[in-house]
Design a protein around this motif. Sequence first.
Motif, PDB file in Angstrom:
ATOM      1  N   LEU A 127     -44.453 -42.831  70.232  1.00 33.81           N
ATOM      2  CA  LEU A 127     -43.882 -43.105  68.915  1.00 33.81           C
ATOM      3  C   LEU A 127     -44.944 -42.935  67.837  1.00 33.81           C
ATOM      4  O   LEU A 127     -46.100 -43.293  68.033  1.00 33.81           O
ATOM      5  CB  LEU A 127     -43.303 -44.521  68.849  1.00 33.81           C
ATOM      6  CG  LEU A 127     -41.845 -44.724  69.302  1.00 33.81           C
ATOM      7  CD1 LEU A 127     -41.698 -44.466  70.796  1.00 33.81           C
ATOM      8  CD2 LEU A 127     -41.382 -46.148  68.976  1.00 33.81           C
ATOM      9  N   THR A 128     -44.527 -42.376  66.724  1.00 41.26           N
ATOM     10  CA  THR A 128     -45.430 -42.287  65.584  1.00 41.26           C
ATOM     11  C   THR A 128     -45.551 -43.669  64.944  1.00 41.26           C
ATOM     12  O   THR A 128     -44.804 -44.600  65.276  1.00 41.26           O
ATOM     13  CB  THR A 128     -44.901 -41.291  64.541  1.00 41.26           C
ATOM     14  OG1 THR A 128     -43.647 -41.771  64.014  1.00 41.26           O
ATOM     15  CG2 THR A 128     -44.683 -39.915  65.165  1.00 41.26           C
ATOM     16  N   TRP A 129     -46.500 -43.790  63.994  1.00 39.23           N
ATOM     17  CA  TRP A 129     -46.663 -45.076  63.317  1.00 39.23           C
ATOM     18  C   TRP A 129     -45.369 -45.487  62.624  1.00 39.23           C
ATOM     19  O   TRP A 129     -44.948 -46.646  62.720  1.00 39.23           O
ATOM     20  CB  TRP A 129     -47.793 -44.975  62.291  1.00 39.23           C
ATOM     21  CG  TRP A 129     -47.969 -46.244  61.490  1.00 39.23           C
ATOM     22  CD1 TRP A 129     -48.715 -47.324  61.826  1.00 39.23           C
ATOM     23  CD2 TRP A 129     -47.337 -46.560  60.237  1.00 39.23           C
ATOM     24  NE1 TRP A 129     -48.622 -48.296  60.870  1.00 39.23           N
ATOM     25  CE2 TRP A 129     -47.779 -47.860  59.873  1.00 39.23           C
ATOM     26  CE3 TRP A 129     -46.475 -45.881  59.394  1.00 39.23           C
ATOM     27  CZ2 TRP A 129     -47.374 -48.477  58.705  1.00 39.23           C
ATOM     28  CZ3 TRP A 129     -46.064 -46.508  58.229  1.00 39.23           C
ATOM     29  CH2 TRP A 129     -46.512 -47.780  57.889  1.00 39.23           C
ATOM     30  N   VAL A 134     -40.595 -49.001  62.223  1.00 37.42           N
ATOM     31  CA  VAL A 134     -39.162 -49.134  61.967  1.00 37.42           C
ATOM     32  C   VAL A 134     -38.411 -49.644  63.199  1.00 37.42           C
ATOM     33  O   VAL A 134     -37.509 -50.485  63.081  1.00 37.42           O
ATOM     34  CB  VAL A 134     -38.580 -47.779  61.507  1.00 37.42           C
ATOM     35  CG1 VAL A 134     -37.067 -47.857  61.419  1.00 37.42           C
ATOM     36  CG2 VAL A 134     -39.173 -47.377  60.166  1.00 37.42           C
ATOM     37  N   SER A 135     -38.768 -49.170  64.373  1.00 39.36           N
ATOM     38  CA  SER A 135     -38.005 -49.488  65.582  1.00 39.36           C
ATOM     39  C   SER A 135     -38.486 -50.737  66.306  1.00 39.36           C
ATOM     40  O   SER A 135     -37.691 -51.400  66.988  1.00 39.36           O
ATOM     41  CB  SER A 135     -38.054 -48.305  66.562  1.00 39.36           C
ATOM     42  OG  SER A 135     -37.561 -47.128  65.967  1.00 39.36           O
ATOM     43  N   THR A 142     -38.701 -59.368  61.424  1.00 29.56           N
ATOM     44  CA  THR A 142     -37.572 -59.898  60.647  1.00 29.56           C
ATOM     45  C   THR A 142     -37.089 -61.218  61.215  1.00 29.56           C
ATOM     46  O   THR A 142     -36.782 -62.164  60.466  1.00 29.56           O
ATOM     47  CB  THR A 142     -36.425 -58.876  60.627  1.00 29.56           C
ATOM     48  OG1 THR A 142     -36.867 -57.679  59.984  1.00 29.56           O
ATOM     49  CG2 THR A 142     -35.222 -59.439  59.862  1.00 29.56           C
ATOM     50  N   ARG A 143     -37.008 -61.317  62.524  1.00 26.00           N
ATOM     51  CA  ARG A 143     -36.568 -62.570  63.136  1.00 26.00           C
ATOM     52  C   ARG A 143     -37.540 -63.704  62.853  1.00 26.00           C
ATOM     53  O   ARG A 143     -37.142 -64.866  62.768  1.00 26.00           O
ATOM     54  CB  ARG A 143     -36.415 -62.375  64.649  1.00 26.00           C
ATOM     55  CG  ARG A 143     -35.375 -61.337  65.028  1.00 26.00           C
ATOM     56  CD  ARG A 143     -35.104 -61.348  66.506  1.00 26.00           C
ATOM     57  NE  ARG A 143     -34.076 -60.367  66.874  1.00 26.00           N
ATOM     58  CZ  ARG A 143     -33.364 -60.406  67.979  1.00 26.00           C
ATOM     59  NH1 ARG A 143     -33.548 -61.392  68.841  1.00 26.00           N
ATOM     60  NH2 ARG A 143     -32.464 -59.483  68.243  1.00 26.00           N
ATOM     61  N   ILE A 144     -38.813 -63.366  62.723  1.00 24.87           N
ATOM     62  CA  ILE A 144     -39.823 -64.385  62.478  1.00 24.87           C
ATOM     63  C   ILE A 144     -39.773 -64.870  61.033  1.00 24.87           C
ATOM     64  O   ILE A 144     -39.855 -66.072  60.758  1.00 24.87           O
ATOM     65  CB  ILE A 144     -41.223 -63.831  62.813  1.00 24.87           C
ATOM     66  CG1 ILE A 144     -41.306 -63.462  64.300  1.00 24.87           C
ATOM     67  CG2 ILE A 144     -42.304 -64.842  62.458  1.00 24.87           C
ATOM     68  CD1 ILE A 144     -42.571 -62.712  64.674  1.00 24.87           C
ATOM     69  N   VAL A 145     -39.626 -63.941  60.102  1.00 19.71           N
ATOM     70  CA  VAL A 145     -39.775 -64.285  58.677  1.00 19.71           C
ATOM     71  C   VAL A 145     -38.446 -64.589  57.994  1.00 19.71           C
ATOM     72  O   VAL A 145     -38.445 -65.016  56.835  1.00 19.71           O
ATOM     73  CB  VAL A 145     -40.471 -63.142  57.909  1.00 19.71           C
ATOM     74  CG1 VAL A 145     -41.794 -62.779  58.582  1.00 19.71           C
ATOM     75  CG2 VAL A 145     -39.583 -61.897  57.820  1.00 19.71           C
TER      76      VAL A 145
END
Length: 217
Positions: A127-129, A134-135, A142-145
Amino acid sequence: MFFGASLSWNDILFMLSGAVTTIAITLASVAIGTSLGVLFGLARAGSPWWISWPIGGILDIFRSIPLLIQLVLFNSFNSMFRLHWPTYLVACLCLGIYAAAFCTEIVRSGVTAVPTTTRRAARSLGLTWFQEVVSITLPMATRIVFPSWIGLALGVMKDTALVLWIGIVELLRSSQIVTTRVQEPLLVLSIAGLIYFLMSFPIARLGAQLEKRWRIQ
């Protein structure tokens, strides 16, 4: 008329129109703040110190100066430099940048909380950066914040009350106008508080439900 006061349905409708303005400013400001916060948060989490520190230093300024002062300064600069921006746009930009200053640290903390081994494993799979961020990184962060972001969004909604100082008739300003006419501050402000609650409570409950669902998964 309500409770023997001279408050009428037209006054309630006028306050509700102010509430619509409050919601519109909140949505625009949160959108701006979140977009900038994600960009700056990723930059702070993954950049060398000579990029991360200047960004953090600039955002510290916006976090440290009271929002009311920022609103007055933004509005003054608008007149001083003859930009002729509508006060609504000035309010959204000021609140958006203010929200971005806090959202940046929220995103940064979420990204740094994602295990480094997970990110390295994703990169080792080819995977690229950008694909990895994104993935893998952003969904986990997102679940953390998310609870902190909900708190930020609710805070921005309440902070919109300060835009009355630059001439915008939002919920609090409309309540003041009605209070001046009917001379029933306790009743009018109680209704305004109820409207704020009705706008905020669904967001808080939605955030709690999503957080609970993600925890189960």
